[in-house]
Write an enzyme that holds these catalytic residues in place. Structure first.
Site, mmCIF file in Angstrom:
data_model
loop_
_atom_site.group_PDB
_atom_site.id
_atom_site.type_symbol
_atom_site.label_atom_id
_atom_site.label_comp_id
_atom_site.label_asym_id
_atom_site.label_seq_id
_atom_site.Cartn_x
_atom_site.Cartn_y
_atom_site.Cartn_z
ATOM 1 N N THR A 151 0.948 -1.353 0.158
ATOM 2 C CA THR A 151 -0.110 -0.144 0.164
ATOM 3 C C THR A 151 1.185 1.177 0.111
ATOM 4 O O THR A 151 2.059 0.967 0.422
ATOM 5 C CB THR A 151 -0.772 0.124 1.335
ATOM 6 O OG1 THR A 151 -1.458 1.218 1.396
ATOM 7 C CG2 THR A 151 -0.170 -0.350 2.577
ATOM 8 N N ASP A 152 0.070 2.176 -0.383
ATOM 9 C CA ASP A 152 1.033 3.752 -0.501
ATOM 10 C C ASP A 152 1.086 4.095 1.057
ATOM 11 O O ASP A 152 1.793 4.886 1.266
ATOM 12 C CB ASP A 152 0.373 4.928 -1.428
ATOM 13 C CG ASP A 152 -1.201 4.952 -0.738
ATOM 14 O OD1 ASP A 152 -1.615 4.413 0.019
ATOM 15 O OD2 ASP A 152 -1.495 6.263 -1.262
ATOM 16 N N GLU A 153 0.588 3.577 2.002
ATOM 17 C CA GLU A 153 0.287 3.980 3.218
ATOM 18 C C GLU A 153 2.100 3.759 4.037
ATOM 19 O O GLU A 153 2.263 4.262 5.081
ATOM 20 C CB GLU A 153 -0.757 3.471 4.054
ATOM 21 C CG GLU A 153 -1.889 3.967 3.485
ATOM 22 C CD GLU A 153 -3.291 3.682 4.422
ATOM 23 O OE1 GLU A 153 -3.229 3.644 5.676
ATOM 24 O OE2 GLU A 153 -4.198 3.418 3.988
ATOM 25 N N TYR A 200 -1.297 -0.562 11.242
ATOM 26 C CA TYR A 200 -1.643 -1.214 9.918
ATOM 27 C C TYR A 200 -0.549 -0.835 8.821
ATOM 28 O O TYR A 200 0.065 -1.866 8.489
ATOM 29 C CB TYR A 200 -2.764 -0.523 9.474
ATOM 30 C CG TYR A 200 -3.139 -0.769 7.944
ATOM 31 C CD1 TYR A 200 -3.189 -1.976 7.297
ATOM 32 C CD2 TYR A 200 -3.140 0.350 7.117
ATOM 33 C CE1 TYR A 200 -3.233 -2.313 5.915
ATOM 34 C CE2 TYR A 200 -3.317 -0.055 5.627
ATOM 35 C CZ TYR A 200 -3.411 -1.273 5.223
ATOM 36 O OH TYR A 200 -3.427 -1.369 3.897
ATOM 37 N N LYS A 257 2.121 -3.490 7.231
ATOM 38 C CA LYS A 257 2.259 -3.705 5.830
ATOM 39 C C LYS A 257 3.748 -3.637 5.355
ATOM 40 O O LYS A 257 4.013 -4.204 4.565
ATOM 41 C CB LYS A 257 1.394 -2.771 5.050
ATOM 42 C CG LYS A 257 -0.035 -3.172 5.324
ATOM 43 C CD LYS A 257 -0.580 -4.512 4.558
ATOM 44 C CE LYS A 257 -0.373 -4.481 3.205
ATOM 45 N NZ LYS A 257 -0.917 -5.665 2.559
HETATM 46 P P1 NAD Z 1 -10.129 -6.359 2.933
HETATM 47 O O1 NAD Z 1 -10.210 -5.895 4.458
HETATM 48 O O2 NAD Z 1 -11.690 -6.052 2.169
HETATM 49 O O3 NAD Z 1 -10.144 -8.012 2.458
HETATM 50 C C1 NAD Z 1 -8.917 -8.686 3.253
HETATM 51 C C2 NAD Z 1 -9.171 -10.126 2.995
HETATM 52 O O4 NAD Z 1 -8.351 -10.835 3.526
HETATM 53 C C3 NAD Z 1 -10.538 -10.507 3.757
HETATM 54 O O5 NAD Z 1 -11.182 -11.527 2.814
HETATM 55 C C4 NAD Z 1 -10.068 -11.369 4.980
HETATM 56 O O6 NAD Z 1 -10.875 -12.454 5.260
HETATM 57 C C5 NAD Z 1 -8.710 -12.060 4.307
HETATM 58 N N1 NAD Z 1 -7.822 -12.289 5.487
HETATM 59 C C6 NAD Z 1 -7.505 -11.612 6.688
HETATM 60 N N2 NAD Z 1 -6.489 -12.051 7.328
HETATM 61 C C7 NAD Z 1 -6.091 -13.266 6.709
HETATM 62 C C8 NAD Z 1 -5.555 -14.429 7.076
HETATM 63 N N3 NAD Z 1 -4.987 -14.590 8.175
HETATM 64 N N4 NAD Z 1 -5.554 -15.634 5.970
HETATM 65 C C9 NAD Z 1 -6.072 -15.630 4.988
HETATM 66 N N5 NAD Z 1 -7.207 -14.636 4.673
HETATM 67 C C10 NAD Z 1 -6.845 -13.480 5.519
HETATM 68 O O7 NAD Z 1 -8.863 -5.693 2.255
HETATM 69 P P2 NAD Z 1 -8.739 -4.995 0.719
HETATM 70 O O8 NAD Z 1 -9.149 -3.499 0.889
HETATM 71 O O9 NAD Z 1 -9.333 -5.581 -0.362
HETATM 72 O O10 NAD Z 1 -7.310 -4.945 0.764
HETATM 73 C C11 NAD Z 1 -6.803 -5.904 0.197
HETATM 74 C C12 NAD Z 1 -5.290 -5.662 -0.007
HETATM 75 O O11 NAD Z 1 -4.971 -4.406 -0.691
HETATM 76 C C13 NAD Z 1 -4.498 -5.492 1.350
HETATM 77 O O12 NAD Z 1 -3.275 -6.172 1.466
HETATM 78 C C14 NAD Z 1 -4.288 -3.819 1.863
HETATM 79 O O13 NAD Z 1 -3.407 -3.497 2.504
HETATM 80 C C15 NAD Z 1 -4.028 -3.733 0.104
HETATM 81 N N6 NAD Z 1 -4.368 -2.193 -0.223
HETATM 82 C C16 NAD Z 1 -5.720 -1.805 0.035
HETATM 83 C C17 NAD Z 1 -6.095 -0.557 -0.303
HETATM 84 C C18 NAD Z 1 -7.481 0.102 -0.229
HETATM 85 O O14 NAD Z 1 -7.820 1.158 -0.612
HETATM 86 N N7 NAD Z 1 -8.567 -0.890 0.255
HETATM 87 C C19 NAD Z 1 -5.040 0.499 -1.042
HETATM 88 C C20 NAD Z 1 -3.656 -0.156 -1.427
HETATM 89 C C21 NAD Z 1 -3.756 -1.380 -0.828
HETATM 90 P P1 TYD Z 2 -9.897 5.085 5.031
HETATM 91 O O1 TYD Z 2 -11.242 4.680 4.111
HETATM 92 O O2 TYD Z 2 -9.930 4.492 6.552
HETATM 93 O O3 TYD Z 2 -8.883 4.884 4.278
HETATM 94 P P2 TYD Z 2 -7.177 5.089 4.933
HETATM 95 O O4 TYD Z 2 -7.111 5.741 6.111
HETATM 96 O O5 TYD Z 2 -6.429 3.971 4.922
HETATM 97 O O6 TYD Z 2 -6.595 6.098 3.813
HETATM 98 O O7 TYD Z 2 -10.149 6.677 5.339
HETATM 99 C C1 TYD Z 2 -9.862 7.567 4.294
HETATM 100 C C2 TYD Z 2 -9.817 8.849 4.880
HETATM 101 O O8 TYD Z 2 -11.133 9.242 5.243
HETATM 102 C C3 TYD Z 2 -8.748 9.104 5.752
HETATM 103 O O9 TYD Z 2 -8.271 10.455 5.548
HETATM 104 C C4 TYD Z 2 -9.605 8.799 7.113
HETATM 105 C C5 TYD Z 2 -10.824 9.549 6.525
HETATM 106 N N1 TYD Z 2 -12.140 9.089 7.432
HETATM 107 C C6 TYD Z 2 -13.094 9.978 8.067
HETATM 108 O O10 TYD Z 2 -12.893 11.253 7.996
HETATM 109 N N2 TYD Z 2 -14.027 9.350 8.693
HETATM 110 C C7 TYD Z 2 -14.188 7.996 8.695
HETATM 111 O O11 TYD Z 2 -15.516 7.867 9.487
HETATM 112 C C8 TYD Z 2 -13.426 7.244 8.180
HETATM 113 C C9 TYD Z 2 -13.622 5.720 8.170
HETATM 114 C C10 TYD Z 2 -12.133 7.581 7.489
#
Ligand code: NAD
Ligand code: TYD
Length: 336
Positions: free
Chosen positions: A124-126, A148, A152
């Site tokens: 992730t970019d985080e 988190y 990562k």
């Molecule tokens: P999500 O939380 O929706 O899904 C995570 C999945 O992983 C779930 O289905 C969960 O059951 C499974 N999981 C968790 N622990 C596990 C374990 N121990 N063994 C097997 N499965 C397990 O997450 P997402 O938003 O789909 O993110 C997917 C990936 O992308 C993550 O690695 C996250 O860090 C990365 N990512 C997400 C974003 C975003 O904006 N959502 C951005 C950049 C990177």
């Molecule tokens: P989020 O979806 O949790 O993603 P990330 O923190 O991983 O970027 O949040 C996106 C942005 O929105 C982040 O700056 C936090 C803000 N946010 C709120 O202001 N209120 C909320 O209830 C949530 C969940 C996020």
């Protein structure tokens, strides 16, 4: 029949990727391996269940014995399995270290033993932490702020070390914030949409001027498919769009799309160590020939409409005891 193993494939991005892969590469067998934590949901894959060439395995990425034969069988592994929510990592972070670090270690050990064709590890970019000006390229210092992001970063660096030390063919991707269908309602966009649909207050942290770079989940899936074909193992690729928005702008657009009043917005206590801005430099990927194709506002409108039309999907999660406990712990005091 070649096989792609999608760990964490029952989550938000994983399930969108599985659906994308089925459409674009119908000759492949897809194995989803997922622990089904609170974030994993078989409803995310409802349209694929029972199809030939689709296999679901409930399993933990940290369970080497169970994982190993699936890695051994796979031609490609894409790892989405992770604990992913910053606010939850601020409440309790043990599972983040376990899955996001030890889980990657387990996967790397399996791959090292069996010589899998290619692994794409989704980071992730985080991991770059707050980027107050300019954009982070792949060589930027890692400076994670939350448990988190730190977990990562740990998994990401372990995967890189396995590429260097043991020539495990792993690509690391660092993508910006995703949005789209099937995103758990704990995250900003689905939380705000579902609260607005229920006429509940929309809790905006701090002044709401934090900036995130947004990508429609299908563009992320396209980028992963592109990297599977054109990426080089051992390399890191940022995935971005250049579409930066303040949180408050996103929240206002959601209200506008739903025809709900701005009086629902509530500015609440900020997240500790809340990163002010994320921004990735994704020139490396662009130079290879990839570009996003979805425009933010129309993709957001489409996403909002999906939640409006699929209450069956989010209602079950929002009504669960687990979600209610989380909401109470994270929001009740903020909304008092
Ligand atoms: P999500 O939380 O929706 O899904 C995570 C999945 O992983 C779930 O289905 C969960 O059951 C499974 N999981 C968790 N622990 C596990 C374990 N121990 N063994 C097997 N499965 C397990 O997450 P997402 O938003 O789909 O993110 C997917 C990936 O992308 C993550 O690695 C996250 O860090 C990365 N990512 C997400 C974003 C975003 O904006 N959502 C951005 C950049 C990177
Ligand atoms: P989020 O979806 O949790 O993603 P990330 O923190 O991983 O970027 O949040 C996106 C942005 O929105 C982040 O700056 C936090 C803000 N946010 C709120 O202001 N209120 C909320 O209830 C949530 C969940 C996020």
């Amino acid at each position: 029949m070649p096989t792609i193993l999608v760990t964490g494939g029952a989550g938000f991005i994983g399930s969108n990727f599985v659906r994308y892969w089925r459409r674009e590469h119908p000759a492949w067998e897809i194995v989803v391996y997922d622990k089904l934590t609170y974030a994993g949901n078989r409803n995310n894959l409802h349209d694929l269940e029972g199809q030939p060439g689709f296999v679901f395995v409930q399993g933990d990425i940290c369970d080497r014995e169970q994982l190993e034969p699936w890695v051994a069988k796979a031609d490609i592994v894409v790892n989405f399995a992770a604990e992913t929510h910053v606010d939850r990592s601020l409440l309790a972070s043990g599972d983040f270290v376990r899955t996001d670090v030890l889980g990657v270690h387990t996967l790397m050990e399996c791959a090292r033993k069996h010589g899998t064709g290619l692994i794409v590890h989704i980071s992730t970019d985080e991991v770059y932490g707050p980027i107050l000006s300019g954009s982070a390229d792949e060589k930027a210092v890692l400076n994670p702020s939350s448990p988190y992001a730190a977990s990562k970063a740990g998994g990401d660096l372990l995967a890189l070390a396995y590429a260097k030390s043991f020539r495990v063919p792993v690509i690391i991707t660092r993508c910006c914030n995703n949005f789209g269908p099937y995103q758990h309602p704990e995250k900003l966009i689905p939380l705000m949409v579902t609260n607005a649909l229920m006429d509940l207050p929309l809790p905006v942290y701090g002044d709401g001027r934090q900036v995130r770079e947004w990508i429609f989940v299908e563009d992320h899936c396209r980028a992963l498919d592109f990297l599977i074909e054109h990426g080089t193992p051992g390399e890191i690729y940022n995935i971005g769009t250049g579409c930066e928005k303040q949180n408050i702008e996103v929240v206002r657009l959601i209200l506008q799309f739903l025809g709900k009043p701005e009086s629902l917005i509530r500015f609440v206590a900020d997240r500790p160590a809340h990163d002010r801005r994320y921004s990735v430099n994704w020139e490396k990927l662009r130079k290879l020939g990839w570009e996003p194709i979805h425009e933010f506002e129309s993709a957001l409108a489409q996403t909002v409409a999906w939640y409006r039309d699929n209450e069956w999907w989010w209602r079950q999660i929002r009504d669960s005891e687990e979600f209610k406990r989380y909401y109470e712990a994270n929001y009740a005091w903020r909304l008092k």
